[in-house]
Design a protein around this motif. Structure first.
Motif, PDB file in Angstrom:
ATOM      1  N   ALA A   1       0.871  -1.177   0.000  1.00 20.94           N
ATOM      2  CA  ALA A   1       0.000   0.000   0.000  1.00 20.94           C
ATOM      3  C   ALA A   1       0.906   1.223   0.000  1.00 20.94           C
ATOM      4  N   ASP A   2       0.837   1.999  -1.064  1.00 17.86           N
ATOM      5  CA  ASP A   2       1.788   3.099  -1.254  1.00 17.86           C
ATOM      6  C   ASP A   2       1.371   4.387  -0.562  1.00 17.86           C
ATOM      7  N   THR A   3       0.099   4.668  -0.474  1.00 18.96           N
ATOM      8  CA  THR A   3      -0.359   5.920   0.110  1.00 18.96           C
ATOM      9  C   THR A   3      -0.873   5.694   1.526  1.00 18.96           C
ATOM     10  N   ALA A   4      -0.959   6.798   2.268  1.00 17.19           N
ATOM     11  CA  ALA A   4      -1.452   6.706   3.641  1.00 17.19           C
ATOM     12  C   ALA A   4      -2.899   6.222   3.681  1.00 17.19           C
ATOM     13  N   ALA A   5      -3.705   6.676   2.729  1.00 18.98           N
ATOM     14  CA  ALA A   5      -5.113   6.261   2.684  1.00 18.98           C
ATOM     15  C   ALA A   5      -5.227   4.769   2.402  1.00 18.98           C
ATOM     16  N   GLU A   6      -4.387   4.239   1.514  1.00 14.33           N
ATOM     17  CA  GLU A   6      -4.435   2.811   1.194  1.00 14.33           C
ATOM     18  C   GLU A   6      -4.015   1.968   2.392  1.00 14.33           C
ATOM     19  N   ARG A   7      -2.983   2.403   3.095  1.00 13.01           N
ATOM     20  CA  ARG A   7      -2.536   1.642   4.272  1.00 13.01           C
ATOM     21  C   ARG A   7      -3.608   1.628   5.350  1.00 13.01           C
ATOM     22  N   LEU A   8      -4.217   2.772   5.578  1.00 13.83           N
ATOM     23  CA  LEU A   8      -5.255   2.846   6.599  1.00 13.83           C
ATOM     24  C   LEU A   8      -6.461   1.990   6.215  1.00 13.83           C
ATOM     25  N   TRP A   9      -6.874   2.050   4.957  1.00 12.17           N
ATOM     26  CA  TRP A   9      -8.026   1.267   4.508  1.00 12.17           C
ATOM     27  C   TRP A   9      -7.738  -0.229   4.626  1.00 12.17           C
ATOM     28  N   ALA A  10      -6.544  -0.658   4.208  1.00  8.56           N
ATOM     29  CA  ALA A  10      -6.195  -2.077   4.282  1.00  8.56           C
ATOM     30  C   ALA A  10      -6.181  -2.565   5.728  1.00  8.56           C
ATOM     31  N   ALA A  11      -5.634  -1.755   6.631  1.00 12.43           N
ATOM     32  CA  ALA A  11      -5.599  -2.159   8.033  1.00 12.43           C
ATOM     33  C   ALA A  11      -7.011  -2.292   8.601  1.00 12.43           C
ATOM     34  N   GLU A  12      -7.881  -1.369   8.255  1.00 12.28           N
ATOM     35  CA  GLU A  12      -9.255  -1.434   8.751  1.00 12.28           C
ATOM     36  C   GLU A  12      -9.966  -2.688   8.248  1.00 12.28           C
ATOM     37  N   GLN A  13      -9.803  -3.007   6.977  1.00 11.32           N
ATOM     38  CA  GLN A  13     -10.494  -4.174   6.420  1.00 11.32           C
ATOM     39  C   GLN A  13      -9.979  -5.467   7.029  1.00 11.32           C
ATOM     40  N   LEU A  14      -8.687  -5.559   7.266  1.00 11.70           N
ATOM     41  CA  LEU A  14      -8.130  -6.767   7.866  1.00 11.70           C
ATOM     42  C   LEU A  14      -8.618  -6.948   9.300  1.00 11.70           C
ATOM     43  N   ILE A  15      -8.730  -5.847  10.042  1.00 16.08           N
ATOM     44  CA  ILE A  15      -9.221  -5.944  11.414  1.00 16.08           C
ATOM     45  C   ILE A  15     -10.688  -6.350  11.416  1.00 16.08           C
ATOM     46  N   LYS A  16     -11.481  -5.750  10.539  1.00 13.69           N
ATOM     47  CA  LYS A  16     -12.904  -6.090  10.481  1.00 13.69           C
ATOM     48  C   LYS A  16     -13.112  -7.565  10.139  1.00 13.69           C
ATOM     49  N   ALA A  17     -12.312  -8.077   9.201  1.00  9.13           N
ATOM     50  CA  ALA A  17     -12.462  -9.463   8.756  1.00  9.13           C
ATOM     51  C   ALA A  17     -11.786 -10.461   9.682  1.00  9.13           C
ATOM     52  N   GLN A  18     -10.967  -9.968  10.652  1.00 10.39           N
ATOM     53  CA  GLN A  18     -10.192 -10.853  11.533  1.00 10.39           C
ATOM     54  C   GLN A  18      -9.459 -11.900  10.700  1.00 10.39           C
ATOM     55  N   ALA A  19      -8.696 -11.396   9.742  1.00 11.39           N
ATOM     56  CA  ALA A  19      -8.142 -12.254   8.699  1.00 11.39           C
ATOM     57  C   ALA A  19      -6.715 -12.701   8.965  1.00 11.39           C
ATOM     58  N   CYS A  20      -6.181 -12.511  10.181  1.00  8.55           N
ATOM     59  CA  CYS A  20      -4.792 -12.891  10.404  1.00  8.55           C
ATOM     60  C   CYS A  20      -4.564 -13.184  11.879  1.00  8.55           C
ATOM     61  N   GLY A  21      -3.403 -13.764  12.149  1.00 12.29           N
ATOM     62  CA  GLY A  21      -3.017 -14.041  13.522  1.00 12.29           C
ATOM     63  C   GLY A  21      -2.281 -12.900  14.174  1.00 12.29           C
ATOM     64  N   ALA A  22      -1.767 -11.967  13.370  1.00 13.15           N
ATOM     65  CA  ALA A  22      -1.127 -10.748  13.865  1.00 13.15           C
ATOM     66  C   ALA A  22      -1.060  -9.772  12.705  1.00 13.15           C
ATOM     67  N   LEU A  23      -1.262  -8.507  13.011  1.00 10.53           N
ATOM     68  CA  LEU A  23      -1.242  -7.461  11.994  1.00 10.53           C
ATOM     69  C   LEU A  23      -0.189  -6.428  12.381  1.00 10.53           C
ATOM     70  N   VAL A  24       0.688  -6.105  11.429  1.00  8.11           N
ATOM     71  CA  VAL A  24       1.691  -5.058  11.625  1.00  8.11           C
ATOM     72  C   VAL A  24       1.495  -4.050  10.503  1.00  8.11           C
ATOM     73  N   ALA A  25       1.130  -2.821  10.857  1.00  6.96           N
ATOM     74  CA  ALA A  25       0.848  -1.780   9.876  1.00  6.96           C
ATOM     75  C   ALA A  25       1.737  -0.577  10.152  1.00  6.96           C
ATOM     76  N   TRP A  26       2.333  -0.036   9.088  1.00  5.15           N
ATOM     77  CA  TRP A  26       3.165   1.153   9.181  1.00  5.15           C
ATOM     78  C   TRP A  26       2.308   2.352   8.786  1.00  5.15           C
ATOM     79  N   LEU A  27       2.013   3.205   9.761  1.00  5.58           N
ATOM     80  CA  LEU A  27       1.147   4.363   9.537  1.00  5.58           C
ATOM     81  C   LEU A  27       1.836   5.619  10.061  1.00  5.58           C
ATOM     82  N   PRO A  28       2.887   6.072   9.389  1.00  3.38           N
ATOM     83  CA  PRO A  28       3.635   7.223   9.918  1.00  3.38           C
ATOM     84  C   PRO A  28       2.848   8.521   9.892  1.00  3.38           C
TER      85      PRO A  28
END
Length: 271
Positions: A130-157
């Protein structure tokens, strides 16, 4: 017909107040006592925790590890390196349990050979580019909503306070740990994340870790965690296990103490 009279206990008059119920032993109901948190104590976990791999750090984290159902901010001066050394042991346990680890917007592509030394299997690592800040934020939100992983690490500077708050609300219903990596300068900003951890480079392959925010009393002292990178642990000679000692000794051995030079006396010529 025979009439049978029965006696009943006297009823309280409507205007007579009933005595209040007595509290159980300890002064509070069990459910209330379990949910009560005092600010001078470490908070108890509301869900499972994941050991960080550092005993000194676990002793200072509420519940004894990285918590679920909430955000954990990892604050570093330079993104892309120290996060792996700090989170590597916990991510290794997630992979060992057969759960995927999802990365959102890392500043550098994941170095798979190096992660393999940390015990993070490539087949369980998912990289969301995810290249832009909006894309990173959107991807993190969707993964949390779907509970799609065992751990999530997101870079949101560049995340703003209201965006962190929204992620925290979503993460409250997510069982797995959610790590948000931000620069150290974000410490000057308020954050809804219940746990904020600052990491920096220390001496002798150590991590200098400060817990800037936690559910518990403030921790003023920094923690020094031994953390040799996985690729070096197998080949590092004992002499370089504590390089600061050798550098200090060599500096003393090569130091030369010279007497201060006496100023040259000049005699004025007499004509």
């Amino acid at each position: 017909m025979n009439t049978v009279f029965r006696s009943f206990p006297a009823m309280h008059h409507a205007s007579t107040p009933l005595p209040p119920p007595r509290p159980p032993a300890g002064g509070l109901p069990a459910a209330v006592a379990a949910a009560l948190w005092r600010a001078d104590q470490l908070g108890a976990p509301v869900s499972a925790v994941w050991p960080s791999g550092f005993a000194a750090l676990d002793a200072q984290l509420p519940g004894g590890g990285w918590p679920g159902h909430g955000l954990t901010e990892i604050l570093t001066p330079h993104s892309g390196t120290l996060e792996w050394r700090l989170l590597g042991p916990a991510l290794r346990s997630v992979c060992a349990a057969g759960q995927p680890v999802v990365l959102v917007g890392p500043p550098l592509p994941p170095h798979l050979p190096g992660l393999r030394f940390e015990g993070i299997a490539a087949r369980q690592l998912v990289w969301v580019r995810a290249d832009t800040a909006a894309e990173r934020l959107w991807a993190a939100e969707q993964l949390i909503k779907a509970q799609a992983c065992g751990a999530l690490v997101a870079w949101l500077p560049q995340a703003r306070a209201e965006q962190i708050r929204r992620l925290q609300v979503l993460a409250a219903g997510f069982d797995a740990p959610v790590f948000v990596c931000r620069p150290t300068r974000a410490l000057r900003e308020s954050s809804a994340a219940p746990l904020r951890v600052q990491a920096a480079v220390g001496l002798d392959w150590a991590l200098q870790v400060r817990i800037a925010k936690r559910k518990g009393p403030p921790l003023d002292d920094a923690l020094h965690l031994a953390s040799v990178p996985g690729a070096l642990a197998a080949v590092l000679p004992p002499r370089l296990g504590q390089p600061s000692r050798w550098f200090y000794r060599e500096a003393i051995d090569h130091a030369v103490v010279r007497p201060s030079a006496q100023p040259e006396r000049r005699h004025s010529a007499v004509h």
